[in-house]
Write a protein that holds these residues in place. Structure first.
Motif, PDB file in Angstrom:
ATOM      1  N   MET A 166       0.835  -1.213   0.000  1.00 53.24           N
ATOM      2  CA  MET A 166       0.000   0.000   0.000  1.00 53.24           C
ATOM      3  C   MET A 166       0.866   1.258   0.000  1.00 53.24           C
ATOM      4  O   MET A 166       1.702   1.451   0.877  1.00 53.24           O
ATOM      5  N   TYR A 225      -7.621  -0.860  -2.930  1.00 49.83           N
ATOM      6  CA  TYR A 225      -7.753  -2.016  -2.041  1.00 49.83           C
ATOM      7  C   TYR A 225      -9.126  -2.709  -2.129  1.00 49.83           C
ATOM      8  O   TYR A 225      -9.195  -3.935  -2.301  1.00 49.83           O
ATOM      9  N   PRO A 232      -2.766  -6.673   3.202  1.00 47.75           N
ATOM     10  CA  PRO A 232      -2.265  -5.304   3.006  1.00 47.75           C
ATOM     11  C   PRO A 232      -0.912  -5.126   3.668  1.00 47.75           C
ATOM     12  O   PRO A 232      -0.725  -5.516   4.818  1.00 47.75           O
TER      13      PRO A 232
END
Length: 382
Positions: free
Chosen positions: A181, A189, A206
């Motif tokens: 990220m 996402y 993530p």
């Protein structure tokens, strides 16, 4: 670290860990990460690999011996990574040796080099988990990060190949997608969760970018925007896809003011290691492509090697003086890299509580060993 809740249920394993923390050499090894190569066929913006760098690698024959030595140390899990593991022609043989040694086998690959033949060769073995990377829900976003046109399509195709081969063989291999990220892609996402599920993935993990470059990391303002605007959507998408909805999956940057501030500066542990130690050095080690050994992936190249498997056995390194000295030092002061790591904080919390209970209770078994292990609280979504 590997399967800490199970470790806490075995008194015969917890006491040796406590003894190691008191200064004795570790009696067993729980997990190992082996970075097989620094070579990579992609050119990711946040990564030092894949730019023509091709340092010497530990010979395949020696790597097979290392896997056997790890099993003899009681190792339960091995994770292979790179660079890109599929650039090694002996990769399938290494996976096979680890599986034959009854190790839990996992690996990370961008999968762009995977074809039907290699998918079949790999899935002949019992592989617990395969992780790949998608850094956007579209080719435009993903390839802006990964640097190579066509890589998005090839990774998705490989996911489908593995999912089909998994079903054909009746395997239970988990297919995970890692999502690094950054400022330019974090809004993808929610869509990425749906895309990954459609291609057979069982989880999207993530991973806030590990970089000192401010332009890649999310600012405090963007983290707050993610938490307020996207996190509820992420939770709903994950739930619909049957993926875990624990706090680190939904709120990877944390929610309180301190965690947000720390994450904006790249310290994703949220200040955890300022007051408490990491127990990974007693249970885990990291092996680089040339056989040099470090505490973990976060210390690879950031500290002096603790040993060299090109000329030492795994046991000599893991119980040796360099490893022991650094363990002692880390009980007093953690390394700078520790504060950027968010990988082991839940496991470290469980271990810290169990060891504290054991010390307080003396000969009596700690609570964590007589019932369900404590769990970190899940952050409310409303």
């Amino acid at each position: 670290m590997y399967d800490v809740p199970a470790l806490l249920e075995e008194p015969a394993l917890l006491e040796p860990l406590a003894a190691s923390v008191r200064g004795e050499p570790p009696r067993y090894l729980r997990s190992v990460k082996i970075k097989l190569t620094a070579r990579c066929n992609l050119r990711c913006v946040m990564c030092r690999y894949g730019k023509g760098w091709s340092p010497p690698e530990l010979a395949g024959a020696r790597m097979l011996e290392v896997i056997d030595e790890l099993a003899q140390l009681g190792c339960r899990k091995v994770h292979f990574s790179g660079g890109e593991v599929l650039v090694r022609r002996d990769f399938e043989a290494l996976v096979g040796r680890a599986a034959a040694a009854s190790l839990k086998v996992t690996f990370t690959s961008n999968l762009t080099l995977l074809d039907k033949a290699r998918a079949k060769a790999l899935m002949r073995h019992k592989i617990s988990s395969i992780s790949t990377s998608l850094d956007g829900a579209t080719a435009r976003v993903h390839e802006r990060v990964r640097g190579i046109p066509g890589s998005f399509r090839r990774t998705l195709r490989a996911l489908r190949l593995l999912a089909r081969e998994r079903a054909r063989r009746g395997r239970r291999t988990r297919l995970r997608v890692n999502f690094v990220m950054m400022r330019d892609n974090f809004r993808d996402y929610p869509e990425l969760i749906t895309l990954a599920a459609e291609h057979g993935a069982t989880d999207v993990v993530p991973m806030p970018v590990d970089s000192k470059r401010d332009e890649l990391r999310l600012s405090k303002r963007l983290i707050r925007a993610y938490n307020e605007e996207l996190a509820p959507i992420v939770r709903a998408r994950r739930e619909a896809a049957g993926m875990p909805i624990d706090a680190p999956r939904v709120y990877p940057f944390g929610t309180d003011a301190e965690a947000v501030r720390e994450s904006a500066d790249g310290r994703y542990a949220g200040g955890y290691y300022r007051a408490r130690p990491c127990y990974a050095p007693y249970l885990h080690m990291f092996v680089a492509w040339d056989g040099k050994v470090y505490l973990c992936c976060m210390t690879n190249g950031r500290i002096e090697p603790l040993g060299d498997l090109a000329r030492q056995s795994a046991r000599e390194v893991f119980t040796g003086p360099a490893f022991q000295q650094l363990r002692r030092e880390m009980l007093v002061e953690r390394l700078p890299a520790c504060h950027a790591c968010d990988m082991y904080t839940p496991e470290n919390t469980l271990l810290h509580d169990a060891l504290a209970d054991a010390a307080a209770a003396g000969a009596r078994a700690p609570r964590s060993m007589t019932g369900a292990p404590r769990r970190l609280p899940v952050v409310p979504t409303s």
